[in-house]
Design a protein around this motif. Structure first.
Motif, mmCIF file in Angstrom:
data_model
loop_
_atom_site.group_PDB
_atom_site.id
_atom_site.type_symbol
_atom_site.label_atom_id
_atom_site.label_comp_id
_atom_site.label_asym_id
_atom_site.label_seq_id
_atom_site.Cartn_x
_atom_site.Cartn_y
_atom_site.Cartn_z
ATOM 1 N N VAL A 110 0.821 -1.206 0.000
ATOM 2 C CA VAL A 110 0.000 0.000 0.000
ATOM 3 C C VAL A 110 0.860 1.263 0.000
ATOM 4 O O VAL A 110 0.469 2.268 -0.588
ATOM 5 C CB VAL A 110 -1.036 0.053 1.166
ATOM 6 C CG1 VAL A 110 -1.973 -1.131 1.111
ATOM 7 C CG2 VAL A 110 -0.364 0.136 2.508
ATOM 8 N N CYS A 121 -1.714 1.257 -10.330
ATOM 9 C CA CYS A 121 -1.958 0.923 -8.929
ATOM 10 C C CYS A 121 -1.070 -0.230 -8.478
ATOM 11 O O CYS A 121 -1.153 -1.339 -8.984
ATOM 12 C CB CYS A 121 -3.422 0.555 -8.734
ATOM 13 S SG CYS A 121 -3.802 0.045 -7.060
ATOM 14 N N ARG B 63 -13.479 -10.123 -1.123
ATOM 15 C CA ARG B 63 -12.583 -8.994 -1.393
ATOM 16 C C ARG B 63 -11.862 -9.223 -2.731
ATOM 17 O O ARG B 63 -11.632 -8.293 -3.492
ATOM 18 C CB ARG B 63 -11.540 -8.837 -0.282
ATOM 19 C CG ARG B 63 -12.070 -8.491 1.111
ATOM 20 C CD ARG B 63 -12.706 -7.141 1.212
ATOM 21 N NE ARG B 63 -14.115 -7.141 0.818
ATOM 22 C CZ ARG B 63 -15.112 -7.707 1.493
ATOM 23 N NH1 ARG B 63 -14.919 -8.310 2.633
ATOM 24 N NH2 ARG B 63 -16.358 -7.638 1.033
ATOM 25 N N CYS B 78 -7.723 3.865 -8.439
ATOM 26 C CA CYS B 78 -7.358 2.681 -7.674
ATOM 27 C C CYS B 78 -7.648 2.869 -6.201
ATOM 28 O O CYS B 78 -7.245 2.061 -5.370
ATOM 29 C CB CYS B 78 -5.899 2.305 -7.890
ATOM 30 S SG CYS B 78 -4.749 3.419 -7.103
ATOM 31 N N GLU B 79 -8.404 3.932 -5.917
ATOM 32 C CA GLU B 79 -8.843 4.181 -4.546
ATOM 33 C C GLU B 79 -9.458 2.944 -3.913
ATOM 34 O O GLU B 79 -9.160 2.595 -2.770
ATOM 35 C CB GLU B 79 -9.922 5.272 -4.602
ATOM 36 C CG GLU B 79 -9.833 6.339 -3.555
ATOM 37 C CD GLU B 79 -10.962 7.340 -3.781
ATOM 38 O OE1 GLU B 79 -12.011 7.159 -3.146
ATOM 39 O OE2 GLU B 79 -10.793 8.275 -4.612
ATOM 40 N N GLY B 80 -10.309 2.285 -4.681
ATOM 41 C CA GLY B 80 -10.994 1.099 -4.170
ATOM 42 C C GLY B 80 -10.024 0.026 -3.730
ATOM 43 O O GLY B 80 -10.174 -0.539 -2.641
ATOM 44 N N ASP B 82 -6.917 0.359 -2.912
ATOM 45 C CA ASP B 82 -6.210 0.876 -1.747
ATOM 46 C C ASP B 82 -7.030 0.686 -0.479
ATOM 47 O O ASP B 82 -6.524 0.236 0.542
ATOM 48 C CB ASP B 82 -5.992 2.385 -1.918
ATOM 49 C CG ASP B 82 -4.523 2.708 -2.091
ATOM 50 O OD1 ASP B 82 -3.747 1.768 -2.338
ATOM 51 O OD2 ASP B 82 -4.170 3.892 -1.973
ATOM 52 N N ARG B 83 -8.284 1.041 -0.586
ATOM 53 C CA ARG B 83 -9.177 0.952 0.566
ATOM 54 C C ARG B 83 -9.273 -0.500 1.044
ATOM 55 O O ARG B 83 -9.184 -0.793 2.233
ATOM 56 C CB ARG B 83 -10.565 1.489 0.184
ATOM 57 C CG ARG B 83 -11.438 1.859 1.335
ATOM 58 C CD ARG B 83 -12.768 2.484 0.876
ATOM 59 N NE ARG B 83 -13.203 2.075 -0.456
ATOM 60 C CZ ARG B 83 -13.757 0.911 -0.765
ATOM 61 N NH1 ARG B 83 -13.939 0.004 0.164
ATOM 62 N NH2 ARG B 83 -14.116 0.653 -2.018
ATOM 63 N N ILE B 84 -9.430 -1.438 0.100
ATOM 64 C CA ILE B 84 -9.519 -2.855 0.448
ATOM 65 C C ILE B 84 -8.239 -3.321 1.132
ATOM 66 O O ILE B 84 -8.274 -3.991 2.162
ATOM 67 C CB ILE B 84 -9.815 -3.699 -0.812
ATOM 68 C CG1 ILE B 84 -11.235 -3.418 -1.302
ATOM 69 C CG2 ILE B 84 -9.623 -5.188 -0.527
ATOM 70 C CD1 ILE B 84 -11.557 -4.014 -2.680
ATOM 71 N N LEU B 86 -5.961 -1.499 2.676
ATOM 72 C CA LEU B 86 -5.771 -0.856 3.981
ATOM 73 C C LEU B 86 -6.681 -1.461 5.039
ATOM 74 O O LEU B 86 -6.277 -1.650 6.191
ATOM 75 C CB LEU B 86 -6.011 0.658 3.873
ATOM 76 C CG LEU B 86 -4.853 1.435 3.247
ATOM 77 C CD1 LEU B 86 -5.282 2.874 2.922
ATOM 78 C CD2 LEU B 86 -3.638 1.462 4.186
ATOM 79 N N ALA B 87 -7.915 -1.766 4.645
ATOM 80 C CA ALA B 87 -8.843 -2.379 5.594
ATOM 81 C C ALA B 87 -8.304 -3.741 6.026
ATOM 82 O O ALA B 87 -8.363 -4.110 7.199
ATOM 83 C CB ALA B 87 -10.224 -2.535 4.959
ATOM 84 N N SER B 90 -5.464 -3.367 8.410
ATOM 85 C CA SER B 90 -5.966 -3.040 9.737
ATOM 86 C C SER B 90 -6.504 -4.292 10.446
ATOM 87 O O SER B 90 -6.270 -4.493 11.648
ATOM 88 C CB SER B 90 -7.026 -1.954 9.580
ATOM 89 O OG SER B 90 -7.900 -1.940 10.654
#
Lengths: 137, 137
Positions: A110, A121, B63, B78-80, B82-84, B86-87, B90
DNA sequence: CATAATTGCTCTAGCCACTAGAGGTTCAAG
DNA sequence: CTTGAACCTCTAGTGGCTAGAGCAATTATG
């Protein structure tokens, strides 16, 4: 004598889970009321608390069965209980190690993602191409 | 064109697992030989490698489905992805934290066990009595 | 004491990501 | 042409619960 609901409240174990433990043979089949409802004694409560505690610590049902068997033979050496706990500790450490490797790989992936489209990406690219990884997994 | 067995060897994904991924919609239903056997192209192999890689990193099937959908729309941000990722990172960190607490509690329990019979065994006693624990769990 | 709300009962099925097995068909080598 | 490996589909099992259906018992209120 406690109803299953009261037992649930006092131990924090959900009602269907208590019935499940009985089915799995962790809790003995217990006294019933005239209307076929379960009635629990203080001893039953203590055993359930033991089970709950062991589950919270991540012991498998089968291991808990063994621990209960050991605790019912107080003259036996506690070697068995020690062995079970140490094996579990070793499992936990293995899991931690594996998760830490994942953590670092994910961090790396990331943090490299600076592109704004999927073409750039790094998340998608890294998943597509194992060669972008640091180590084996 | 590869048979399912060859694909399995090249990707390290077991044959029944490949069929399972097809059933789950991660791999498209693929060409068949005259005798109804699956035949895979290079593209299929790449997608399976992607899936395997993502699974190795601990992403859930659902996912991965989302990541594949994103990778098929290269013009989207590619926000999506990234979000996946990062989640997931976490989640992994949460798991590590929880396992470390377990590790310490287990270390404490086994290190206190100096008894030779169950009556003295700290492992059994600690499980019976939550009051012997350091923190909540 | 009647009724309503809550809690209890059993049984079955679902979750996740596979894995195993039965019972049958197709393929590649010799 | 025969043998044996690999393939096919379908069902069921894993662990540790959780959810729901459809009914019975218990408890609280009027």
């Amino acid at each position: 004598m406690l109803s299953i609901g009261e037992l649930s409240k006092r131990t924090g174990v959900k009602v269907p889970t208590i019935r499940y433990y009985e089915q799995m043979g962790l809790l003995a089949a217990v006294e019933r009321s005239g209307g076929n409802q379960r009635r629990y004694s203080r001893t039953d409560l203590e055993r359930l608390a033991f089970i709950r505690h062991a589950r919270d610590l991540g012991f498998e049902i089968e291991r808990i069965r063994e621990l209960i068997a050991l605790s019912n033979h107080p003259k036996d050496a506690c070697e068995g209980a020690d062995r079970i706990a140490l094996a579990h500790l070793s499992d936990v450490r293995d899991k931690i190690d594996r998760l830490k490797k994942l953590e670092h790989e994910l961090e790396r992936i990331v943090s490299h993602c600076s592109g704004h489209t999927v073409e750039d990406c790094y998340v998608i690219r890294a998943l597509s191409d194992h060669g972008l990884c640091d180590h084996e997994h």
